[in-house]
Design an enzyme around this catalytic site. Structure first.
Site, mmCIF file in Angstrom:
data_model
loop_
_atom_site.group_PDB
_atom_site.id
_atom_site.type_symbol
_atom_site.label_atom_id
_atom_site.label_comp_id
_atom_site.label_asym_id
_atom_site.label_seq_id
_atom_site.Cartn_x
_atom_site.Cartn_y
_atom_site.Cartn_z
ATOM 1 N N LYS A 179 1.068 -7.816 -0.332
ATOM 2 C CA LYS A 179 0.825 -8.148 -1.890
ATOM 3 C C LYS A 179 0.696 -9.454 -2.485
ATOM 4 C CE LYS A 179 1.877 -3.272 -3.360
ATOM 5 N NZ LYS A 179 2.220 -3.028 -2.153
ATOM 6 N N TYR A 224 4.583 0.905 -9.821
ATOM 7 C CA TYR A 224 4.937 0.334 -8.581
ATOM 8 C C TYR A 224 3.581 1.101 -8.162
ATOM 9 C CZ TYR A 224 5.087 -1.787 -4.565
ATOM 10 O OH TYR A 224 5.083 -2.317 -3.087
ATOM 11 N N SER A 241 3.988 -3.972 2.163
ATOM 12 C CA SER A 241 3.645 -3.794 1.175
ATOM 13 C C SER A 241 3.776 -6.453 1.033
ATOM 14 C CB SER A 241 4.274 -3.505 -0.597
ATOM 15 O OG SER A 241 3.860 -2.431 -0.287
#
Length: 381
Positions: free
Chosen positions: A58, A165, A55
């Site tokens: 991201k 999330y 992540s």
């Protein structure tokens, strides 16, 4: 107060981490680097160790979208379905009738801003057990399948109503592809990695990176780390900008230094100063970050950072709205990857830092104590 070197060495000695690489920088350059432990059998952790950053991808995906916004080719408040018509098929999971999901239309259309701030209603099964129940009931694949079909998770809430999330940045990457015309891997290489000389950041592991790739360790019920396998799907149908990248500590610091330098690094401008200001601002429209409660304890612990301090989400990052005593300043930005690769940017103090390993569970208390000790050592130094 322990030094940064002592924090890392002690963390490995206590087996709070299997190994660790950490670095700090300011706008002008790298200010400190350290490592401890073995990144793989018989191979010491080094500055150039390669990580599955999951992540941490991201922020790169969000930057790709902000580049298009900066150029006037994309707008924050455009409905996603105006660009990607298939997105209109996604509905809100209202309830279950037995094991049959009952769906309804969302009360408003999800926008680019909703995707970037995790307020689109799309959530991961690791933190929302209802998503896992839906995937099991429908036979739909997890996002880690790497297929286009895997993007079609249900909304758990109406867009713009709360933080949740999930896979929003995977959709944001698809928006970039559609608006720009280049596939997202080519876009990122030509617009971000190439200009920033991030030569060890890639969508697939090159032979040169393979020899430096770290092993992954999971903590068992006995408290001991054992090697395990977890990686983004290779050569997927769709590159998910929520999770698909590999990188190194020095490479990711170059990206963070670009942010500290308000959009440029070593003569390469990625974003305008106005674009960076827009990217780092609270973009949640009055909503706030909500504690993430695990639905998969072997994969992740609960995540409730900096209790008592307001937290929002900018276009690319988690954002703290107050100073953390002895640590980061108000307006600092951060996020992490599931294998405990973490970073923060503190524009007020001109600090960027990473602390990276490859371990599960994500944000387990033992790791988070190491992270806090490291951050305190960074600011004490």
């Amino acid at each position: 107060m322990s030094s940064k070197e002592e924090v890392l060495a002690a963390a490995v000695a206590r087996q709070d981490v299997p190994f660790v690489v950490a670095m700090t920088a300011n706008a002008a350059g790298v200010t400190w680097s350290g490592a401890a432990g073995n990144a793989a059998a018989g191979r010491k952790a080094m500055e150039d160790t390669v990580f599955r950053i999951f992540s941490m991808t991201k922020a790169i995906g969000s930057t790709a979208a902000m580049i298009l916004i900066d150029r006037g080719r994309l707008d924050l408040d455009t409905p996603v379905e105006d660009i990607l018509p298939d997105f209109a098929s996604i509905q809100v999971l209202d309830r279950f009738d037995g094991e049959t999901p009952v769906m309804r239309a969302p009360k408003r259309k999800a926008t680019i801003r909703h995707l970037a701030t995790h307020t689109s209603g799309l959530e991961y099964e690791f933190w929302n057990p209802t998503v896992g129940r839906y995937l099991a009931a429908t036979g739909r694949p997890s996002i880690l399948a790497g297929t286009r079909d895997a993007l079609f998770y249900p909304m758990m809430t109406d867009p713009g109503t709360r933080w949740g999330y999930g896979i929003s940045i995977d959709w944001l990457g698809q928006v970039v592809e559609k608006v720009d015309g280049r596939r997202i891997d080519r876009f990122c290489q030509e617009e971000i990695f190439g200009p920033l000389a991030m030569n060890d950041t890639a969508f697939e592991v090159s032979p040169a990176m393979e020899a430096r790739l770290a092993s992954v360790a999971a903590r068992g019920e006995d408290g001991i780390f054992a090697e395990t396998a977890l990686a983004p799907p290779p050569n997927p149908e769709v590159y998910g900008m929520g999770h698909c990248l590999y990188s190194t500590a020095p490479d990711y610091l170059r990206f963070l230094r670009m942010i500290l330098n308000r959009g440029s690094l070593d003569g390469a401008r990625i974003l305008s100063e106005a674009g960076i200001a827009r990217m780092l601002a609270d973009n949640m429209g009055g909503l706030a970050f909500e504690t993430m409660v695990t639905a998969a304890p072997p994969v992740t612990a609960d995540f409730a950072p900096f209790p008592g301090i307001a937290k929002t989400h900018s276009f690319g990052f988690l954002r703290v709205e107050g100073d953390v005593p002895g640590m980061r300043s108000a307006g600092s930005q951060s996020w992490a990857g599931v294998l405990n690769t973490h970073y923060w940017i503190d524009p007020a103090r001109d600090v960027a830092a990473v602390i990276m390993t490859q371990s599960l569970p994500f944000v387990e208390p033992r790791f988070m104590r190491v992270y806090e000790d490291y951050e305190r050592a960074v600011y004490a130094g």
